[in-house]
Design a protein around this motif. Structure first.
Motif, PDB file in Angstrom:
ATOM      1  N   TRP A 148      34.820  60.672  49.256  1.00 26.20           N
ATOM      2  CA  TRP A 148      33.449  60.235  49.500  1.00 26.20           C
ATOM      3  C   TRP A 148      32.663  60.048  48.202  1.00 26.20           C
ATOM      4  N   ILE A 149      32.969  60.836  47.189  1.00 25.95           N
ATOM      5  CA  ILE A 149      32.327  60.624  45.887  1.00 25.95           C
ATOM      6  C   ILE A 149      32.775  59.288  45.302  1.00 25.95           C
ATOM      7  N   PHE A 150      34.056  58.961  45.424  1.00 25.67           N
ATOM      8  CA  PHE A 150      34.544  57.668  44.948  1.00 25.67           C
ATOM      9  C   PHE A 150      33.889  56.523  45.701  1.00 25.67           C
ATOM     10  N   VAL A 151      33.766  56.641  47.014  1.00 26.86           N
ATOM     11  CA  VAL A 151      33.131  55.594  47.818  1.00 26.86           C
ATOM     12  C   VAL A 151      31.678  55.406  47.386  1.00 26.86           C
ATOM     13  N   ALA A 152      30.953  56.504  47.215  1.00 27.45           N
ATOM     14  CA  ALA A 152      29.556  56.409  46.778  1.00 27.45           C
ATOM     15  C   ALA A 152      29.466  55.775  45.396  1.00 27.45           C
ATOM     16  N   PHE A 153      30.349  56.165  44.493  1.00 25.59           N
ATOM     17  CA  PHE A 153      30.352  55.588  43.144  1.00 25.59           C
ATOM     18  C   PHE A 153      30.628  54.093  43.199  1.00 25.59           C
ATOM     19  N   ASN A 164      31.783  42.923  50.143  1.00 32.74           N
ATOM     20  CA  ASN A 164      32.875  41.975  50.408  1.00 32.74           C
ATOM     21  C   ASN A 164      34.080  42.676  51.009  1.00 32.74           C
ATOM     22  N   PHE A 165      34.379  43.872  50.535  1.00 27.73           N
ATOM     23  CA  PHE A 165      35.502  44.634  51.082  1.00 27.73           C
ATOM     24  C   PHE A 165      35.264  44.977  52.550  1.00 27.73           C
ATOM     25  N   VAL A 166      34.057  45.450  52.867  1.00 28.99           N
ATOM     26  CA  VAL A 166      33.743  45.794  54.260  1.00 28.99           C
ATOM     27  C   VAL A 166      33.799  44.548  55.135  1.00 28.99           C
ATOM     28  N   HIS A 167      33.271  43.444  54.644  1.00 29.36           N
ATOM     29  CA  HIS A 167      33.301  42.181  55.400  1.00 29.36           C
ATOM     30  C   HIS A 167      34.750  41.742  55.654  1.00 29.36           C
ATOM     31  N   SER A 168      35.591  41.857  54.651  1.00 29.97           N
ATOM     32  CA  SER A 168      37.003  41.480  54.804  1.00 29.97           C
ATOM     33  C   SER A 168      37.713  42.410  55.786  1.00 29.97           C
ATOM     34  N   ALA A 169      37.421  43.697  55.702  1.00 28.10           N
ATOM     35  CA  ALA A 169      38.065  44.662  56.602  1.00 28.10           C
ATOM     36  C   ALA A 169      37.711  44.362  58.054  1.00 28.10           C
ATOM     37  N   PHE A 170      36.447  44.061  58.328  1.00 27.77           N
ATOM     38  CA  PHE A 170      36.068  43.720  59.701  1.00 27.77           C
ATOM     39  C   PHE A 170      36.666  42.381  60.122  1.00 27.77           C
ATOM     40  N   VAL A 172      30.107  52.008  45.725  1.00 30.54           N
ATOM     41  CA  VAL A 172      28.981  51.303  46.336  1.00 30.54           C
ATOM     42  C   VAL A 172      27.817  51.172  45.350  1.00 30.54           C
ATOM     43  N   VAL A 173      27.583  52.210  44.569  1.00 35.11           N
ATOM     44  CA  VAL A 173      26.468  52.180  43.621  1.00 35.11           C
ATOM     45  C   VAL A 173      26.769  51.255  42.443  1.00 35.11           C
ATOM     46  N   THR A 174      27.992  51.281  41.942  1.00 30.19           N
ATOM     47  CA  THR A 174      28.308  50.508  40.736  1.00 30.19           C
ATOM     48  C   THR A 174      28.673  49.051  41.032  1.00 30.19           C
ATOM     49  N   ALA A 175      29.191  48.772  42.225  1.00 29.90           N
ATOM     50  CA  ALA A 175      29.585  47.398  42.568  1.00 29.90           C
ATOM     51  C   ALA A 175      29.239  47.103  44.024  1.00 29.90           C
ATOM     52  N   PRO A 176      27.953  46.995  44.329  1.00 34.28           N
ATOM     53  CA  PRO A 176      27.568  46.823  45.741  1.00 34.28           C
ATOM     54  C   PRO A 176      28.076  45.527  46.369  1.00 34.28           C
ATOM     55  N   SER A 177      28.119  44.437  45.617  1.00 35.53           N
ATOM     56  CA  SER A 177      28.587  43.185  46.213  1.00 35.53           C
ATOM     57  C   SER A 177      30.084  43.243  46.498  1.00 35.53           C
ATOM     58  N   ASP A 178      30.855  43.872  45.603  1.00 35.68           N
ATOM     59  CA  ASP A 178      32.288  44.032  45.856  1.00 35.68           C
ATOM     60  C   ASP A 178      32.530  44.938  47.060  1.00 35.68           C
TER      61      ASP A 178
END
Length: 52
Positions: free
Chosen positions: A11-16, A27-33, A18-24
């Motif tokens: 979860w720390i990696f996920v938060a990091f 895009n990852f969440v959009h691709s996963a769905f 999201v904070v450092t590369a929100p558009s990426d």
């Protein structure tokens, strides 16, 4: 110790990420769905073909 470290580290990696590369991250969440939609369509087609 590993049981505590793995979930927190994830979860720390996920938060990091999201904070450092929100558009990426978005895009990852959009691709996963999108992949889930493709899988759902495939399962639906399979079930329709088997039922007939």
């Amino acid at each position: 110790m590993k049981k505590i470290l793995w979930p927190w580290g994830f979860w720390i990696f996920v938060a990091f990420y999201v904070v450092t590369a929100p558009s990426d991250a978005a895009n990852f969440v959009h691709s996963a769905f999108g992949w889930l939609g493709v899988i759902g369509d495939g399962v639906s087609d399979f079930v329709s073909d088997v039922a007939v």
